[in-house]
Write a protein that holds these residues in place. Sequence first.
Motif, PDB file in Angstrom:
ATOM      1  N   LEU A 168       9.235  -4.660 -20.330  1.00 41.55           N
ATOM      2  CA  LEU A 168       9.064  -4.826 -18.955  1.00 41.55           C
ATOM      3  C   LEU A 168      10.420  -4.792 -18.199  1.00 41.55           C
ATOM      4  N   TYR A 169      10.740  -3.767 -17.220  1.00 39.72           N
ATOM      5  CA  TYR A 169      11.963  -4.046 -16.614  1.00 39.72           C
ATOM      6  C   TYR A 169      11.832  -3.959 -15.127  1.00 39.72           C
ATOM      7  N   HIS A 213       8.564   4.572 -18.816  1.00 38.78           N
ATOM      8  CA  HIS A 213       7.104   4.571 -17.985  1.00 38.78           C
ATOM      9  C   HIS A 213       7.775   3.806 -16.426  1.00 38.78           C
ATOM     10  N   VAL A 214       7.622   4.854 -15.078  1.00 40.96           N
ATOM     11  CA  VAL A 214       8.238   4.102 -13.831  1.00 40.96           C
ATOM     12  C   VAL A 214       7.292   3.876 -13.361  1.00 40.96           C
ATOM     13  N   LEU A 215       7.344   3.538 -12.478  1.00 40.31           N
ATOM     14  CA  LEU A 215       6.552   2.616 -11.121  1.00 40.31           C
ATOM     15  C   LEU A 215       7.383   2.461 -10.085  1.00 40.31           C
ATOM     16  N   SER A 216       6.996   3.398  -9.347  1.00 38.02           N
ATOM     17  CA  SER A 216       8.038   3.672  -7.751  1.00 38.02           C
ATOM     18  C   SER A 216       7.271   2.844  -6.678  1.00 38.02           C
ATOM     19  N   VAL A 217       7.450   1.596  -6.624  1.00 42.36           N
ATOM     20  CA  VAL A 217       6.736   1.235  -5.469  1.00 42.36           C
ATOM     21  C   VAL A 217       6.984   1.670  -3.811  1.00 42.36           C
ATOM     22  N   GLY A 218       6.766   2.437  -2.775  1.00 41.36           N
ATOM     23  CA  GLY A 218       7.493   2.138  -2.022  1.00 41.36           C
ATOM     24  C   GLY A 218       8.715   3.570  -1.634  1.00 41.36           C
ATOM     25  N   LEU A 231      -3.173  -3.255  -6.247  1.00 44.07           N
ATOM     26  CA  LEU A 231      -2.082  -5.032  -7.413  1.00 44.07           C
ATOM     27  C   LEU A 231      -3.068  -3.881  -8.265  1.00 44.07           C
ATOM     28  N   ASP A 232      -5.010  -4.499  -9.070  1.00 47.21           N
ATOM     29  CA  ASP A 232      -4.740  -3.597 -10.066  1.00 47.21           C
ATOM     30  C   ASP A 232      -4.476  -2.365 -10.336  1.00 47.21           C
ATOM     31  N   ALA A 233      -4.354  -2.277  -9.618  1.00 47.16           N
ATOM     32  CA  ALA A 233      -4.021   0.116 -10.765  1.00 47.16           C
ATOM     33  C   ALA A 233      -2.816  -0.041 -10.991  1.00 47.16           C
ATOM     34  N   CYS A 234      -1.978  -0.731  -9.876  1.00 44.81           N
ATOM     35  CA  CYS A 234      -0.186  -0.791 -10.533  1.00 44.81           C
ATOM     36  C   CYS A 234      -0.327  -1.749 -11.952  1.00 44.81           C
ATOM     37  N   VAL A 235      -1.248  -3.219 -12.509  1.00 43.34           N
ATOM     38  CA  VAL A 235      -1.183  -3.765 -13.208  1.00 43.34           C
ATOM     39  C   VAL A 235      -1.322  -2.809 -14.495  1.00 43.34           C
ATOM     40  N   ASN A 236      -2.693  -2.331 -14.200  1.00 45.42           N
ATOM     41  CA  ASN A 236      -3.341  -1.349 -14.971  1.00 45.42           C
ATOM     42  C   ASN A 236      -1.983  -0.731 -16.549  1.00 45.42           C
ATOM     43  N   PHE A 237      -1.686   0.040 -15.174  1.00 41.00           N
ATOM     44  CA  PHE A 237      -0.435   1.187 -15.427  1.00 41.00           C
ATOM     45  C   PHE A 237       0.311   0.818 -16.186  1.00 41.00           C
ATOM     46  N   ILE A 238       0.822  -0.567 -15.505  1.00 44.22           N
ATOM     47  CA  ILE A 238       2.133  -1.791 -16.324  1.00 44.22           C
ATOM     48  C   ILE A 238       1.510  -1.881 -18.087  1.00 44.22           C
ATOM     49  N   GLU A 239       0.314  -1.952 -18.138  1.00 43.09           N
ATOM     50  CA  GLU A 239      -0.539  -2.575 -19.332  1.00 43.09           C
ATOM     51  C   GLU A 239      -0.541  -1.146 -19.950  1.00 43.09           C
ATOM     52  N   ASN A 240      -1.073   0.370 -19.356  1.00 47.47           N
ATOM     53  CA  ASN A 240      -1.090   1.144 -20.673  1.00 47.47           C
ATOM     54  C   ASN A 240       0.120   1.319 -21.250  1.00 47.47           C
ATOM     55  N   ALA A 241       1.681   1.536 -20.421  1.00 43.91           N
ATOM     56  CA  ALA A 241       2.345   1.589 -20.494  1.00 43.91           C
ATOM     57  C   ALA A 241       3.140   0.454 -22.494  1.00 43.91           C
ATOM     58  N   ARG A 242       2.584  -1.217 -22.029  1.00 47.56           N
ATOM     59  CA  ARG A 242       2.347  -1.557 -23.546  1.00 47.56           C
ATOM     60  C   ARG A 242       1.710  -0.588 -24.404  1.00 47.56           C
ATOM     61  N   ARG A 243       0.632  -1.056 -24.242  1.00 47.91           N
ATOM     62  CA  ARG A 243      -0.727  -0.690 -25.471  1.00 47.91           C
ATOM     63  C   ARG A 243      -0.084   0.734 -25.897  1.00 47.91           C
ATOM     64  N   SER A 244       0.695   1.614 -25.105  1.00 50.17           N
ATOM     65  CA  SER A 244       1.428   3.053 -25.773  1.00 50.17           C
ATOM     66  C   SER A 244       2.710   3.060 -26.034  1.00 50.17           C
ATOM     67  N   ASN A 245       2.647   1.351 -26.489  1.00 53.30           N
ATOM     68  CA  ASN A 245       4.011   0.954 -26.946  1.00 53.30           C
ATOM     69  C   ASN A 245       5.732   2.137 -26.653  1.00 53.30           C
ATOM     70  N   GLY A 246       5.592   2.221 -25.302  1.00 56.53           N
ATOM     71  CA  GLY A 246       6.173   1.943 -24.413  1.00 56.53           C
ATOM     72  C   GLY A 246       6.894   2.032 -23.375  1.00 56.53           C
ATOM     73  N   ALA A 272       2.575 -10.417  -9.955  1.00 53.26           N
ATOM     74  CA  ALA A 272       0.773 -10.151 -10.640  1.00 53.26           C
ATOM     75  C   ALA A 272       0.525 -10.186 -11.983  1.00 53.26           C
ATOM     76  N   TYR A 273       1.577  -8.971 -12.719  1.00 49.29           N
ATOM     77  CA  TYR A 273       1.274  -7.906 -13.911  1.00 49.29           C
ATOM     78  C   TYR A 273       2.007  -9.667 -14.477  1.00 49.29           C
TER      79      TYR A 273
END
Length: 672
Positions: free
Chosen positions: A514-515, A535-540, A570-585, A604-605
């Motif tokens: 996680l960066y 994976h990239v989570l772009s906030v705004g 928050l929940d959707a973003c945390v789940n997206f991060i968790e999916n990246a981790r579980r996919s070894n990304g 939050a994560y």
Amino acid sequence: MAAVEQQQQLTASPFTPPSSPLSPPPSSPATVRSPSPSVFDVFPFVCEDPPIRALNGSQYYLIHEAYHSSPLPNDILFPWLHGVDGSNSAQNSFFGIQESPVPLHRGVTVVQAEEQTSKSLLVGSVYPSDIFNPPIPNGDDRQRRSFLKMNDGEGINLRNFKIQVSKYVTLSDIVVYGENGLNDTVLEIAKQAAWAQQALREENPNGIDYEVFVILDPFSFFEKEFPELVAIDTQGIVRNKVNFLEQEREEMRILTAASEISHNVWLGNTQDVPVSSDMDPADSAISLIDDNPHQFSICIESHDLADMLDKSALKVFSDQLANVPTCRPTPMDDIIHIDCISSGVGCNNTAAFDSIVTKLIDLCEFISLQTNKFDRKVLIHCADGYTETSLFTLTYLMYNENLRLPQAYLRFQKTRSFFVYPNDVTTLLTIEKRIWERKKIEQQKLSSPSLPSSPSSPSTSSSSSSPSSSSQSSTSPPTSLSSSQPEIENYEKFPWFFSPFFEGSFPSRILPFLYLGNLNHACNAGMLKALGITHVLSVGEDSKLDKKEFEVHYLDNLYDDGIDSLWNHLDACVNFIENARRSNGSILIHCRVGVSRSATITIAYIMRHLGRSLVSSYLYVRARRLNVIIQPNLKFMYELLQYEQKLTGRMNINWAWLAKEIHTLNMCYVGA
């Protein structure tokens, strides 16, 4: 003495409190905390003018538990907590209102009446000076103290943590206590609070009627019966109070503890340095330790005012080390301490700069010989363990492991986090060129010793090397050495390094996968690929990445304006991060700067993934953001407090105390 006699009378007639005094009935987070007046009838008066009620220690425990587990309201406290009260025209204009109405909210503020004490403190307490204006000398009792009206001057401020205690107390029932239970000091502070509340009611007759309480039991009762409520005990020992500055420094110490970055070369902070008996640790802020667990023979401190050694001085050290056997630990008095510059920006002329570069490469040659030939261990260190050491570490990796500068960046990143000032990238490119020239001369000497050395002579041999190798010979030429200039090869192989989006440093690595970074990081697709980010989570902020190359989750129209909310994301973003981790990304979370919106989601994560409290997660992320101080705006921090309640069923710190501690921590860096 009157207060003591009153306490004895009250404690002689114990009464049974309601199951959850001051707590509202089960409700949604938006419900106003406003119990009916009859709830308070069970608490007897110790004073009727002004009205002050009594609590025993067990009743206060119930109040504390009810308050910390009752859902915080969603929408009623902002923008009022931003300080939109009509006194700051810029703030009022920004939020589009002249004055925010006072929220109908019932909180709890706990006050330790004995201002001068450094002990006997309950969790979440503040002092009288945090909530009252200074006393008016010789004034009427009812006018001596009023609630502190604090603003942060003109201008727009979305992180006004400084005013939160004084704002929140005006929405609170107030509980006052002292070390020895009810005494004259406690009663006097309680009276001032009650009179201040009466003055507020006159200003806002439609508001809530708040109460003032005093705790009858001495502090020792809490130490015995409810030790989890004790922040600092009667002996002055900290029990359940996080020192934000100390905890942040501890997180940074853990992050930057000495680790090996090349064969026998370690990088760390000054707390990893063993100090010889004739060295004053105050000279370089080095912390004394009792031993030398890593068996360092040489310690190199990087700092701004370093006086670089030339080859003759390094030769003296080589001769000195030659008399120290390598088959046993280096005696403390035989450890060599060397200074090294931390930046090339301060060189004010070409000759000085050339001299510094030459000395840097000479130092690399010295260290490479000692570590590779004589198997000695070297520590490179600075105060924070990640900034001032970066220039020399990258120089050494280029020299010792035959790497181009972009390769050295990636090699360095594999072992630990680091930060490079943007202006030093040019310095490093110059150093890379000089290393290339010196290696080429060395190669020519090896291949044709009878020919005169010349940087422009063609190369006759090459050596292949792996970027991950940790024991390359310092006399080998750089990888794929040819007659082309290194900068040309760099442009072709590492375009991300020369992208206008590259600022000299990578995004901050918070977890191995996680960066946390800014918009420029997100726009540099080549760099993201080089770091293995999938994976990239772009906030705004839209990075405009190719969604065929990256998994992108984009939160559009979300601003860092103190108005927009992250709560429903928050929940959707945390789940997206968790999916990246579980996919070894690996994932990059970013907004524009990487300090507020994206930092909030990262915290939050961490809270959910590592099971840490809000405070622990905040300081964990803050330390790992390196040279950038994260600062979620007030509303985002409040929503993180709500998120802690959602995850654990309670908040572990109240809003006023959280805001006060964040403000105090910030002042350690930016001044009062």
